[in-house]
Scaffold this motif. Sequence first.
Motif, PDB file in Angstrom:
ATOM      1  N   ARG A  48      -6.163 -12.270  29.292  1.00 34.04           N
ATOM      2  CA  ARG A  48      -5.180 -12.372  30.374  1.00 34.04           C
ATOM      3  C   ARG A  48      -3.771 -12.195  29.818  1.00 34.04           C
ATOM      4  N   GLU A  49      -3.495 -12.858  28.680  1.00 33.80           N
ATOM      5  CA  GLU A  49      -2.160 -12.744  28.064  1.00 33.80           C
ATOM      6  C   GLU A  49      -1.878 -11.305  27.642  1.00 33.80           C
ATOM      7  N   LEU A  50      -2.907 -10.656  27.083  1.00 30.59           N
ATOM      8  CA  LEU A  50      -2.713  -9.268  26.651  1.00 30.59           C
ATOM      9  C   LEU A  50      -2.379  -8.377  27.849  1.00 30.59           C
ATOM     10  N   GLU A  51      -3.105  -8.599  28.955  1.00 32.40           N
ATOM     11  CA  GLU A  51      -2.849  -7.765  30.134  1.00 32.40           C
ATOM     12  C   GLU A  51      -1.450  -8.039  30.679  1.00 32.40           C
ATOM     13  N   GLU A  52      -1.056  -9.315  30.697  1.00 33.35           N
ATOM     14  CA  GLU A  52       0.296  -9.663  31.160  1.00 33.35           C
ATOM     15  C   GLU A  52       1.342  -8.979  30.296  1.00 33.35           C
ATOM     16  N   GLN A  53       1.072  -8.963  28.984  1.00 37.37           N
ATOM     17  CA  GLN A  53       2.024  -8.365  28.042  1.00 37.37           C
ATOM     18  C   GLN A  53       2.242  -6.888  28.351  1.00 37.37           C
ATOM     19  N   VAL A  54       1.134  -6.167  28.533  1.00 40.44           N
ATOM     20  CA  VAL A  54       1.252  -4.725  28.737  1.00 40.44           C
ATOM     21  C   VAL A  54       1.850  -4.439  30.121  1.00 40.44           C
ATOM     22  N   VAL A  55       1.513  -5.252  31.119  1.00 43.11           N
ATOM     23  CA  VAL A  55       2.076  -5.052  32.459  1.00 43.11           C
ATOM     24  C   VAL A  55       3.587  -5.303  32.423  1.00 43.11           C
ATOM     25  N   ALA A  56       3.983  -6.331  31.655  1.00 43.72           N
ATOM     26  CA  ALA A  56       5.414  -6.626  31.545  1.00 43.72           C
ATOM     27  C   ALA A  56       6.147  -5.446  30.911  1.00 43.72           C
ATOM     28  N   VAL A  57       5.566  -4.836  29.871  1.00 45.02           N
ATOM     29  CA  VAL A  57       6.213  -3.696  29.204  1.00 45.02           C
ATOM     30  C   VAL A  57       6.341  -2.536  30.188  1.00 45.02           C
ATOM     31  N   VAL A  58       5.256  -2.283  30.947  1.00 47.29           N
ATOM     32  CA  VAL A  58       5.291  -1.165  31.903  1.00 47.29           C
ATOM     33  C   VAL A  58       6.344  -1.418  32.974  1.00 47.29           C
ATOM     34  N   ASN A  59       6.497  -2.687  33.380  1.00 43.00           N
ATOM     35  CA  ASN A  59       7.452  -3.023  34.441  1.00 43.00           C
ATOM     36  C   ASN A  59       8.797  -3.495  33.870  1.00 43.00           C
ATOM     37  N   ARG A  60       9.215  -2.902  32.769  1.00 40.27           N
ATOM     38  CA  ARG A  60      10.523  -3.176  32.144  1.00 40.27           C
ATOM     39  C   ARG A  60      10.710  -4.666  31.833  1.00 40.27           C
ATOM     40  N   GLY A  61       9.689  -5.237  31.262  1.00 42.65           N
ATOM     41  CA  GLY A  61       9.842  -6.597  30.744  1.00 42.65           C
ATOM     42  C   GLY A  61       9.585  -7.712  31.738  1.00 42.65           C
ATOM     43  N   VAL A  62       9.238  -7.397  32.983  1.00 41.54           N
ATOM     44  CA  VAL A  62       9.011  -8.447  33.984  1.00 41.54           C
ATOM     45  C   VAL A  62       7.590  -8.297  34.542  1.00 41.54           C
ATOM     46  N   VAL A  63       6.857  -9.415  34.607  1.00 39.88           N
ATOM     47  CA  VAL A  63       5.528  -9.380  35.232  1.00 39.88           C
ATOM     48  C   VAL A  63       5.733  -9.448  36.740  1.00 39.88           C
ATOM     49  N   PRO A  64       5.192  -8.492  37.528  1.00 35.81           N
ATOM     50  CA  PRO A  64       5.404  -8.525  38.985  1.00 35.81           C
ATOM     51  C   PRO A  64       4.815  -9.789  39.598  1.00 35.81           C
ATOM     52  N   SER A  65       5.427 -10.229  40.696  1.00 36.52           N
ATOM     53  CA  SER A  65       4.992 -11.494  41.316  1.00 36.52           C
ATOM     54  C   SER A  65       3.566 -11.376  41.867  1.00 36.52           C
ATOM     55  N   ASN A  66       3.189 -10.177  42.296  1.00 39.29           N
ATOM     56  CA  ASN A  66       1.839 -10.025  42.864  1.00 39.29           C
ATOM     57  C   ASN A  66       0.811  -9.639  41.805  1.00 39.29           C
ATOM     58  N   PHE A  67       1.173  -9.784  40.546  1.00 39.93           N
ATOM     59  CA  PHE A  67       0.217  -9.435  39.477  1.00 39.93           C
ATOM     60  C   PHE A  67      -0.960 -10.413  39.496  1.00 39.93           C
ATOM     61  N   TYR A  68      -2.140  -9.852  39.367  1.00 35.40           N
ATOM     62  CA  TYR A  68      -3.355 -10.663  39.321  1.00 35.40           C
ATOM     63  C   TYR A  68      -4.226 -10.067  38.241  1.00 35.40           C
ATOM     64  N   PRO A  69      -4.653 -10.852  37.265  1.00 34.57           N
ATOM     65  CA  PRO A  69      -5.402 -10.252  36.148  1.00 34.57           C
ATOM     66  C   PRO A  69      -6.695  -9.593  36.621  1.00 34.57           C
ATOM     67  N   THR A  70      -7.018  -8.483  35.995  1.00 32.47           N
ATOM     68  CA  THR A  70      -8.238  -7.748  36.358  1.00 32.47           C
ATOM     69  C   THR A  70      -9.460  -8.562  35.944  1.00 32.47           C
ATOM     70  N   GLN A  71     -10.419  -8.689  36.869  1.00 33.33           N
ATOM     71  CA  GLN A  71     -11.662  -9.414  36.557  1.00 33.33           C
ATOM     72  C   GLN A  71     -12.832  -8.484  36.860  1.00 33.33           C
ATOM     73  N   TYR A  72     -13.541  -8.093  35.791  1.00 30.37           N
ATOM     74  CA  TYR A  72     -14.701  -7.223  35.994  1.00 30.37           C
ATOM     75  C   TYR A  72     -15.964  -8.034  36.200  1.00 30.37           C
ATOM     76  N   CYS A  73     -15.967  -9.251  35.661  1.00 32.19           N
ATOM     77  CA  CYS A  73     -17.166 -10.090  35.775  1.00 32.19           C
ATOM     78  C   CYS A  73     -16.751 -11.411  36.391  1.00 32.19           C
ATOM     79  N   LEU A  74     -17.344 -11.733  37.535  1.00 34.28           N
ATOM     80  CA  LEU A  74     -17.004 -12.981  38.221  1.00 34.28           C
ATOM     81  C   LEU A  74     -18.140 -13.972  38.008  1.00 34.28           C
ATOM     82  N   ASN A  75     -17.770 -15.186  37.653  1.00 30.73           N
ATOM     83  CA  ASN A  75     -18.786 -16.230  37.471  1.00 30.73           C
ATOM     84  C   ASN A  75     -18.198 -17.550  37.945  1.00 30.73           C
TER      85      ASN A  75
END
Length: 1436
Positions: free
Chosen positions: A712-739
Amino acid sequence: MAQCVQSVQELIPDSFVPCVAALCSDEAERLTRLNHLSFAELLKPFSRLTSEVHMRDPNNQLHIIKNLKIAVSNIITQPPQPGAIRKLLNDVVSGSQPAEGLVANVITAGDYDLNISATTPWFESYRETFLQSMPASDHEFLNHYLACMLVASSSEAEPVEQFSKLSQEQHRIQHNSDYSYPKWFIPNTLKYYVLLHDVSAGDEQRAESIYEEMKQKYGTQGCYLLKINSRTSNRASDEQIPDPWSQYLQKNSIQNQESYEDGPCTITSNKNSDSNLLSLDGLDNEVKVDGLPNNFRAHPLQLDSSSDASNSIDGPDHVKSASSLHETKKANTGIIHGACLTLTDHDRIRQFIQEFTFRGLLPHIEKTIRQLNDQLISRKGLSRSLFSATKKWFSGSKVPEKSINELKNTSGLLYPPEAPELQIRKMADLCFLVQHYDLAYSCYHTAKKDFLNDQAMLYAAGALEMAAVSAFLQPGAPRPYPAHYMDTAIQTYRDICKNMVLAERCVLLSAEILKSQSKYSEAAALLIRLTSEDSDLRSALLLEQAAHCFINMKSPMVRKYAFHMILAGHRFSKAGQKKHALRCYCQAMQVYKGKGWSLAEDHINFTIGRQSYTLRQLENAVSAFRHILINESKQSAAQQGAFLREYLYVYKNVSQLSPDGPLPQLPLPYINSSATRVFFGHDRRPADGEKQAATHVSLDQEYDSESSQQWRELEEQVVAVVNRGVVPSNFYPTQYCLNSYSDNSRFPLAVVEEPITVEVAFRNPLKVPLLLTDLSLLWKFQPKDTSGKDNEEVKELVTGEPKMIGTEVISEFLINSEESKVARLKLFPHHIGELHILGVVYNLGTIQGCMTVDGIGSLPGCHTGKHSLSMSVRGRQDLEIQGPRLNNTKEEKTSIKYGPDRRLDPIITEEMPLLEVFFIHFPTGLLCGEIRKAYVEFVNVSKSPLTGLKVVSKRPEFFTFGGNTAVLTPLSPSASENCSAYKTVATDSTAVCTALISSASSVDFGIGIGSQPEVIPVPLPDTVLLPGASVQLPMWLRGPDEEGVHEINFLFYYESVKKQPKIRHRILRHTAVICTSRSLNVRATVCRSNSLEDEEGRGGNMLVFVDVENTNTSEAGVKEFHIVQVSSSSKHWKFQKSVNLSENKDAKLASREKGKFCFKAIRCKEKEVATQSSEKYTFADIIFGNEQIISSASPCADFFYRSLSSELKKPQAQPSVHTEKQSLEDAVRLIQKCSEVDLNIVVLWKAYVVEDSKQLILEGQHHVILRTIGKEAFSCPQKQEPPEMELLKFFRPENTTVPLRPSVEQLSNLIKTSLHYPESFNHPFHQKSLCLVPVTLLLSNCSKADVDVIVDLRHKTTSPEALEIHGSFTWLGQTQYKLQLKSQEIHSLQLKACFVHTGVYNLGTPRVFAKLSDQVTVFETSQQNSMPALIIINNV
């Protein structure tokens, strides 16, 4: 016993009533038949007197009779057939069921709350019918006829003549030896003449005249005119006349048995209903060879073959089939009884009974009692007392004596009718019938003694029985109830006389009496004692009453109640009373349920299931069998298999009733809904040769909260870089497996044409395997079309491949006994919309084993597959997942609320690109610091192009795709020969060990201040990967510096070229597992060079000492390491040359060897020195081999910069705000800067490895970052000792900041000192005793500020040893100098040393003190790092 409508004081007088025969002419019978009644039936509702009756006893005392009832019945000359009686009793019991909607009593006993039916009307009906239908016997007279009504009609031609005929007929029946039945009380039977007159049709005048004639002939006491039929039946009745007959006629009275023939009755076969339901429970599990329990050997419906009337009434019960009973009832209910009678007629009949009893019957009885009494007294002769009679006066009429042996084997003597003992019994019975219990008891008591003396056991038992009852019913209760009389009577009837009917009567009466005295325990014992194998119906009823005794005790015995209810249910079942059996089991179930008595529960449920099935209560049957299967069964595997087959069989029948109805919910196997996992995407491809697919996410991976957070942290990191250093408010981590651990509060997003896999966790609780066939998911889909309209399509059963959602079907899924197993079921969405996964649908079956425990064998509906299936039913189970408990607001905390769990409700979105990543030649084991080149292949397997590919990792120092300079440096031929990962240039072997200089900017390698080194863009050509395209890129890896197993997470991020509103980006995960083994350990220190000369004349030199140790323990087969190059990299410093101490140019290190290197470092020239903001580093390579590795190019520089990036990330020191402390802090900072150096060392090596008798060359690099002069630095992180435990401080420290003081090491670097002098000095001491040597002291200011210096030449006398050392020479001239040195200024002092002896001296004694010019505090600079300044004084 259960509560009864009648008390025992009412029951007994009603059970023993005077019997009157009725003999009707045909015409009279016709008149009564107009009302669908016989004459006896006509009188039945009015046979109880409404007023008290008086009569006188032999002593002329007035005796009152209350509620007297008489029994009138038609004369039947054949004794009733035992089979007919059994059939009647069976019908009575089966016809009496608990009323619908009856409110049961709730009994609370201990932990139990039981709903129990308080009354048992079927038992009362049985008892009443049983007592009424008892055949008359010779040893007692209670049901012998006392009188006979002769009935003729007024419409007959000659009624008086008809009466004469009837009288003769009665006389013939009574006195002719051809007729042994019915029995008559006394030879002189009372005859009562009744003239029936039909009011509506007859001539009343004629009737009256005939009646007058009768009165003349028979006397007013002996005849009666009864007028009936006051209206015609065909006339429409305006008024509703009550029908008092129906309640009596539904019990088919045994006295009206003309229809029963003397022969065997029809046997109703029970075969059809029970064909597949043979007993399997614990009560009768003696299964014979053909699968039938032995208690069905004699069919429960078979009639007794014995011809003895008294003995065979209670043989095996005959069951009337439920359908025929139903028809009889239906026929009876349609008929209106008494249709021609008015209420006046009812009163006339009532008046007739009163007249008959008052005028005829009671006077006759009174007279008979007197006659018997007188007869007995006259026979005695002397005494007038009835009760002192002894045996001798009556001995003459006895039959000859029998031997004792005979007595024991038979029922005892048979007395002739006129025997005096029988006269006493007759008198006792008469007294009993008219409720004169005192006199009756006296007579019974006397008769009992006589019979016992004669060993006439049948007679004695009868006298004992009635004596006990009389004693109990005596008014005022002068004596206690003699229960032992009853016990003796029962034992005699049962064991000696073998007459179970009489024994049963005893038990029924005695139990009622005991119950009335609340002696429930004794009553229960008595009832249980009479249960036997000869009659299941009787045993069932008595056991049920015993159970009621146990529950009605003062402290209820609940478990005994339940146990006896089970026994009763079992006997009811054997007697064919299925409904009563089911009721008993259900009532007992309340006790056993949920108490952990699982085997008992199973047995009860199994029986309930079977009985319900027989009664076609299929829902109840299914429910009961379901309970057996869903409880944690402790049964054996064979028994469980039988239960399961029964369940499937019953279920199949239920489902066949409504084939088009909704699918039923199946109980097996268990589904752990919360363990359901949902996976979105394709399965991972297996490794293909050297190609290894990215691990990504799969259902085979266990959930780990720590790694989940890392991703989750890694995804937040890369999303922040893509969005000029800010994680968008509607960001939701990708979940491929739900349990159950993932956040399932939102609707998951799935992509069209990508499969959805649902993993369902099944558990088989049974010891028999379960076979699920045609297993698939059940879903509901709401497609979205472009017009925006929703149309709902529900697929219950997927037959073909639908256009919307493809469904995978698992043809066979076997779950072994007690196994937990997961099934992975797939859906293929072909359309966008909302999908709801409801549950699973399957055929439940079991494998046909070799054993068929229940005799069912293989049933129809078999299945041919890998396993042979015995039987299966189609059904479903829903997946209902409870969400997490809410605990945020106060309301949620105080109540129990659960949030939604939406993992089974995905939204299918439009197409997205799909990336697959393959690693080629990716190593699993590396040496620490080893560099290896691999390749990564990126494939776009979707129909959409992808762009913006990035990779993010917490360990960026582990890999690189190469920097921007990668293409600038050509590969040398030898590099390609050796397959080296480095870019190399061949060098001249004669070259000296001097440095080759190059430079590079860290920005080129993606490293700079403020950048995110973890997020690395993947250099795709044209930055886009088209559908179906693939690209291979080189990737260099470097083994981590610590040995051990490393899990390194890569997260690949990519976007669609066409922006999607719901899914902004997609990710792909890969976890690389690398095992590193030890290689080299590099330690380095840097110190100032004492020589102050350099080419530029300022800036100072450094000496760098590098220790390299081979720590490899040769596990990896490493023969030796070669240090091929040492490079420096710094913004301000560079290596100048190697100060090689040995002649050996190529540095080799075998296992556990250590090498030491020394290098000279100088400051970079001004043009080389970059500005502070620039990121340009100067690289200097010192080569030990034949070729130079260009350290400023990929991959060497990449890994160097990545190791440096952690240092760059540290925040820069901010300028201080506080003015009063600022000067001191600045001073300290200046002093600290003197001892700082930013020099980095890269040690490049090759390792020679022998593997499979081949020699491989591995290469690698280690980095050492030098920050401080004199402080040792290491290539691999050192293990820190844990700090010692400190005491806990309970007070708050004062907020005073201690002023910073520079450390000794830092101060020693402020001023650099150097002594210049000749190494040896020759002096003729014999000519001149004092030797003077000129010495130059060079002082160099290393800091950027002005420094005040004090040089003190006096010897510091610290110890006697110091005096010895220094006492031999002295400094001449000025002993103290005060100087000020400007920034980085060098100053020289000319000193003179004076010696008086030859020898070796240390000149390094001057002490230097320094302080910054604008500071007050003086710091002493120590000379500990200076080498000893040794001088040799020679004498010449």
